[in-house]
Enzyme design. Sequence first.
Site, short mmCIF file in Angstrom:
data_model
loop_
_atom_site.label_atom_id
_atom_site.label_comp_id
_atom_site.label_asym_id
_atom_site.label_seq_id
_atom_site.Cartn_x
_atom_site.Cartn_y
_atom_site.Cartn_z
N SER A 157 71.27 7.42 65.02
CA SER A 157 71.61 8.53 63.57
C SER A 157 71.30 6.50 62.69
O SER A 157 70.60 5.87 62.66
CB SER A 157 72.16 8.93 63.68
OG SER A 157 72.81 9.58 62.54
N ASP A 323 65.69 18.14 66.70
CA ASP A 323 66.36 17.11 65.89
C ASP A 323 65.86 17.34 64.40
O ASP A 323 64.62 16.39 64.04
CB ASP A 323 66.28 15.81 66.20
CG ASP A 323 67.05 15.03 65.14
OD1 ASP A 323 67.52 15.78 63.75
OD2 ASP A 323 67.77 14.21 64.79
N HIS A 356 70.29 16.80 66.58
CA HIS A 356 70.86 15.69 65.81
C HIS A 356 71.62 14.55 66.97
O HIS A 356 71.11 13.74 67.63
CB HIS A 356 70.45 15.17 64.76
CG HIS A 356 71.19 13.50 64.10
ND1 HIS A 356 70.35 12.35 64.39
CD2 HIS A 356 72.37 13.42 64.03
CE1 HIS A 356 70.53 11.93 63.98
NE2 HIS A 356 71.61 12.31 63.57
#
Lengths: 383, 383
Positions: A157, A323, A356
């Site tokens: 991320s 995601d 995610h």
Amino acid sequence: MPAQIPADSVGLVIPQTAAFPGDLQLECGRSLPGYTLVYETYGVLNKDRSNAILLCHALSGDHHAAGYHQLEDRKPGWWEHLLGPGKAMDTKQFFFVCANFIGSCKGSTGPASINPETGSPWGLDFPMVTVRDWVKTQADLADYLDIAQWAAVIGGSLGGMQVMQWSMDYPERLRNAVVIAAAPKLTAQNIAFNEVCRQAIMTDPDFHNGRYYAHDTKPRRGLSLARMIGHITYLSDDAMRSKFGRETRGGKAFSFGFDVDFEVESYLRYQGSSFVERFDANSYLYITKALDYFDPASAYGGNLAEAFTPIQAAYLVISFSSDWRFSPERSREIVQALYTCNRDVSYAEIESTHGHDSFLMPIPQYVAVLRTYLQRVAEEIGL
Amino acid sequence: MPAQIPADSVGLVIPQTAAFPGDLQLECGRSLPGYTLVYETYGVLNKDRSNAILLCHALSGDHHAAGYHQLEDRKPGWWEHLLGPGKAMDTKQFFFVCANFIGSCKGSTGPASINPETGSPWGLDFPMVTVRDWVKTQADLADYLDIAQWAAVIGGSLGGMQVMQWSMDYPERLRNAVVIAAAPKLTAQNIAFNEVCRQAIMTDPDFHNGRYYAHDTKPRRGLSLARMIGHITYLSDDAMRSKFGRETRGGKAFSFGFDVDFEVESYLRYQGSSFVERFDANSYLYITKALDYFDPASAYGGNLAEAFTPIQAAYLVISFSSDWRFSPERSREIVQALYTCNRDVSYAEIESTHGHDSFLMPIPQYVAVLRTYLQRVAEEIGL
């Protein structure tokens, strides 16, 4: 904490601190009069200092990537599933370093720290920090630890954005870059979610323009809302469906009122209120801005491949099918730009329903890809 | 308001009011001691009263579907693009009726109305209302207007849910059901977004447990946040990209502060603050709950086709490719259930980058589908 620390955990870990007293020039044009990093290490640095791997954390993460601080800890570090003796990120082979970035609130210098000029917490007087600034401080830490080159820099991320920035700003200082569930820049929708979170915090009457520390309060409502919004974007629609569906709490009939009816409401309220206890609202503001600003291609007219030209590291890029915060499409943009400038890149798109959040989870295919890649890294440097 | 009212507009419209003094028994078990509906009509009811079409509005919509209230109006009604003389919904052929639903705040009885028992606004003492209740009040309005059967009931989003409920509860009272950008029930993610919006409103210190009317204030911050979140879900990621991209406001450099940097931030803040001027926060709470509760299949063990068994109306179902609030997949669930019980159903999936908001827009393929379908309806009833 389990009854006994599992054999494949790094076990008890003591956070360390490094102080950097000199002025830190920041991308925003301002400078920070010295700063502190809190960090943890796992594994043993080898004699020729070639087995060091830097881990970069995400928005609400910190330096505590694995193990336990005390036997009483309810939970281990955030990458416990993947990091430890014999795990995909194997502490028997590598020496891992993870530092809390500045602007955060877990021990490194941030808006809740004391501004030496005023003797009070910085609040919103803290200078804006960017992904590039974070990488600069991590390079300072590498110098401090006498690590000339990382065997790899790994992050998920926002951590993946730091990895990309590392490979552009210090090309010779990392052999491998592992970018997981990231994006080369935020979309308008990503920015929109961040903005709503910031507005939730900043319009909370207890925010006091960021000086809530002095008012012995904090913008609990706003930060809690921000976290609730975040959680919706971290989970996929499918993950929410399989986790909560339309189940009512305790299987009860509809309340026909405004108390919790559905399990998912209960989950969100809990996530929101518990986050307030462990995170500083000002840090949330600063970190979301760093996310919004990240866009290495912008200085090259939007051409990511040009921005990537300095890169020397070999890349592993990993994305997750469900995601929707940073979709596989966004990872493929990274891969494509690396191809375009003829860099060494491997790409894995992992099937997962966890959205995610997948990058934090022990999904077998994900673990296998990471393990195999790092095994090759170990072989290449002769570990 | 344009310099002169366009020839294809219904022109100036005067809202009408119908009062229903009897007790209204509600699905929640409580009752409402009489209620008022504000509604508008467009076109002329024919002699055999066979050309009436009911329009059902969505969350923030109202009875003002087309035309202007005054020459000074900045904007016409919400379906102006599709509704008017010669348009897809042709007022030269049909007589359209659109009523504000109870619980809302545009003139029909809702939480801001006076509770006759206390002489003060209802606030959160207003009983919970559901999609089924709305349909019941619309059937009362049909009686009041002496319309035994609608040529069609048409609605988008939450309006589409009312259409489905109409066809189940009063099968013989509508010939056609047009369900646009809707879903047979909310997902956990949909509910999650609604819950965050409600929490934003209810944790605003100016909410005063719904009694803000008496405090001469309103939960501006909370309602504004709710609207911002809503807008993110109404637009697709693509729509946001093409509308705003990562453009900075006025093309300026980054502020490195917490003011607006990106156009999308500016847009959201404007949408949030302007909504506060025209919508009641309590209504937002009630209507999102009605959305959460809608799930006609739940009484049949989740079997939608069974819930649809009473349906007699022919169906037109329309979805939009980029709608991620109620995706085409959700519309296909409706279509599949209608197929299963062997009902007459047409389905159109319209290519659009406008996300959920597409149902309000004059997208040529969408307009054409609607026009063709209603033309057939007109022919069938001999208009």
